[in-house]
Design a protein around this motif. Sequence first.
Motif, PDB file in Angstrom:
ATOM      1  N   VAL A  55       5.452  17.524  -1.027  1.00 55.69           N
ATOM      2  CA  VAL A  55       4.858  17.214   0.316  1.00 55.69           C
ATOM      3  C   VAL A  55       4.582  15.808   0.468  1.00 55.69           C
ATOM      4  O   VAL A  55       3.781  15.242  -0.689  1.00 55.69           O
ATOM      5  N   ASP A  56       5.130  15.005   1.312  1.00 50.66           N
ATOM      6  CA  ASP A  56       4.953  13.542   1.400  1.00 50.66           C
ATOM      7  C   ASP A  56       3.927  13.515   2.533  1.00 50.66           C
ATOM      8  O   ASP A  56       4.599  14.030   3.954  1.00 50.66           O
ATOM      9  N   GLY A  57       2.706  12.883   2.646  1.00 47.92           N
ATOM     10  CA  GLY A  57       2.023  12.672   3.924  1.00 47.92           C
ATOM     11  C   GLY A  57       1.142  11.670   3.721  1.00 47.92           C
ATOM     12  O   GLY A  57       1.170  10.720   2.850  1.00 47.92           O
ATOM     13  N   PRO A  58       0.133  11.423   4.737  1.00 52.00           N
ATOM     14  CA  PRO A  58      -0.750  10.316   4.768  1.00 52.00           C
ATOM     15  C   PRO A  58      -1.653  10.122   3.400  1.00 52.00           C
ATOM     16  O   PRO A  58      -1.983   8.940   3.269  1.00 52.00           O
ATOM     17  N   ASP A  59      -1.769  11.400   2.682  1.00 47.72           N
ATOM     18  CA  ASP A  59      -2.613  11.318   1.722  1.00 47.72           C
ATOM     19  C   ASP A  59      -2.089  10.927   0.403  1.00 47.72           C
ATOM     20  O   ASP A  59      -2.351  11.179  -0.771  1.00 47.72           O
ATOM     21  N   GLY A  60      -0.508  10.680   0.348  1.00 49.17           N
ATOM     22  CA  GLY A  60       0.275  10.646  -0.621  1.00 49.17           C
ATOM     23  C   GLY A  60       1.198  11.740  -1.003  1.00 49.17           C
ATOM     24  O   GLY A  60       1.409  12.501   0.070  1.00 49.17           O
ATOM     25  N   THR A  61       1.479  11.795  -2.136  1.00 48.44           N
ATOM     26  CA  THR A  61       2.600  12.998  -2.548  1.00 48.44           C
ATOM     27  C   THR A  61       1.902  13.922  -3.462  1.00 48.44           C
ATOM     28  O   THR A  61       1.301  13.649  -4.316  1.00 48.44           O
ATOM     29  N   ARG A  62       2.106  15.101  -3.191  1.00 48.45           N
ATOM     30  CA  ARG A  62       1.597  16.328  -3.975  1.00 48.45           C
ATOM     31  C   ARG A  62       3.002  17.481  -4.222  1.00 48.45           C
ATOM     32  O   ARG A  62       3.851  17.298  -3.309  1.00 48.45           O
ATOM     33  N   SER A  63       2.746  18.084  -5.052  1.00 48.42           N
ATOM     34  CA  SER A  63       3.951  19.198  -5.527  1.00 48.42           C
ATOM     35  C   SER A  63       3.224  20.416  -5.664  1.00 48.42           C
ATOM     36  O   SER A  63       1.945  20.511  -6.236  1.00 48.42           O
ATOM     37  N   LEU A  64       3.870  21.586  -5.273  1.00 48.63           N
ATOM     38  CA  LEU A  64       3.504  23.004  -5.539  1.00 48.63           C
ATOM     39  C   LEU A  64       4.462  23.767  -5.874  1.00 48.63           C
ATOM     40  O   LEU A  64       5.603  23.713  -5.604  1.00 48.63           O
ATOM     41  N   LEU A  65       3.860  24.856  -6.637  1.00 46.53           N
ATOM     42  CA  LEU A  65       5.151  25.994  -7.071  1.00 46.53           C
ATOM     43  C   LEU A  65       4.403  27.065  -6.620  1.00 46.53           C
ATOM     44  O   LEU A  65       3.241  27.401  -6.492  1.00 46.53           O
ATOM     45  N   THR A  66       5.386  27.801  -5.876  1.00 46.09           N
ATOM     46  CA  THR A  66       4.929  28.938  -5.047  1.00 46.09           C
ATOM     47  C   THR A  66       5.625  30.411  -5.564  1.00 46.09           C
ATOM     48  O   THR A  66       6.904  29.943  -5.672  1.00 46.09           O
ATOM     49  N   TYR A  67       5.467  31.318  -5.534  1.00 44.67           N
ATOM     50  CA  TYR A  67       5.712  32.537  -5.812  1.00 44.67           C
ATOM     51  C   TYR A  67       5.421  33.443  -4.601  1.00 44.67           C
ATOM     52  O   TYR A  67       4.136  33.792  -4.415  1.00 44.67           O
ATOM     53  N   THR A  84       0.230  27.167  -6.739  1.00 45.55           N
ATOM     54  CA  THR A  84      -0.562  26.129  -7.473  1.00 45.55           C
ATOM     55  C   THR A  84       0.041  24.765  -7.475  1.00 45.55           C
ATOM     56  O   THR A  84       1.270  24.683  -7.309  1.00 45.55           O
ATOM     57  N   GLY A  85      -0.892  23.753  -7.348  1.00 41.84           N
ATOM     58  CA  GLY A  85      -0.530  22.345  -7.431  1.00 41.84           C
ATOM     59  C   GLY A  85       0.049  22.015  -8.919  1.00 41.84           C
ATOM     60  O   GLY A  85      -0.374  22.746  -9.842  1.00 41.84           O
ATOM     61  N   ILE A  86       1.188  21.214  -8.834  1.00 45.74           N
ATOM     62  CA  ILE A  86       1.815  20.885 -10.152  1.00 45.74           C
ATOM     63  C   ILE A  86       1.632  19.268 -10.147  1.00 45.74           C
ATOM     64  O   ILE A  86       1.761  18.518  -9.130  1.00 45.74           O
ATOM     65  N   GLY A  87       1.349  18.687 -11.452  1.00 43.02           N
ATOM     66  CA  GLY A  87       1.508  17.261 -11.624  1.00 43.02           C
ATOM     67  C   GLY A  87       2.797  16.627 -11.720  1.00 43.02           C
ATOM     68  O   GLY A  87       3.113  15.457 -11.492  1.00 43.02           O
ATOM     69  N   ASP A  88       3.950  17.437 -12.398  1.00 43.50           N
ATOM     70  CA  ASP A  88       5.149  16.820 -12.821  1.00 43.50           C
ATOM     71  C   ASP A  88       6.305  17.697 -12.153  1.00 43.50           C
ATOM     72  O   ASP A  88       6.584  18.795 -12.725  1.00 43.50           O
ATOM     73  N   PRO A  89       6.629  17.615 -10.911  1.00 38.43           N
ATOM     74  CA  PRO A  89       7.734  18.319 -10.659  1.00 38.43           C
ATOM     75  C   PRO A  89       9.076  18.492 -11.190  1.00 38.43           C
ATOM     76  O   PRO A  89       9.751  19.597 -11.531  1.00 38.43           O
TER      77      PRO A  89
END
Length: 186
Positions: A55-67, A84-89
Amino acid sequence: MIEAELKAHVRDPAVMRERLDRLAAGRDEVYRDTYFDTPGAHLEAADRELRLRTVDGPDGTRSLLTYKEARVDEASGSKPEYETGIGDPAAVRAMLNGLGYIEAITFAKHCRNYEFTAHERPMLATLVRVPEIDGTYVELETKVAGRGELCDALGDVRAVLAGLGIGEGDLTAELYTDAVRARRTG
């Protein structure tokens, strides 16, 4: 947790955005989604999903793993979801590939998210545009702990959507993955 969610076609995106802006401040984000499956598409056949989202947004970039497990409500498509959030996609992608999962489909979603409370529930409304698909959609979701709460939660979601001008005829259970795949194959 079960994601009690409904998705609908939006007839007039500008009017919908105006109505949502009255409920909460919107946040523009771009989701880059990659869905993984086995080479034999066993997850899709079982109505399950494994997704890596950046996700790229106004607060930066974050990544999520979803099942997501199989649907527990056919009409809405609501599914139990684990995220859950992940640090290294890139590392997660390598792990999934190493476990035998392949990248089944990747696409972008342009979203404007609104978080608010309605019917004493936290709600997330998202205006969605997928460049490869015609039209704009609105998704409205809340989370519930179990199936026993799902019917009431979906009733609350329907009530909020009705207040936004969305009728039952606007609802769709079509998956973005299916629509993008259909568009790419012609």
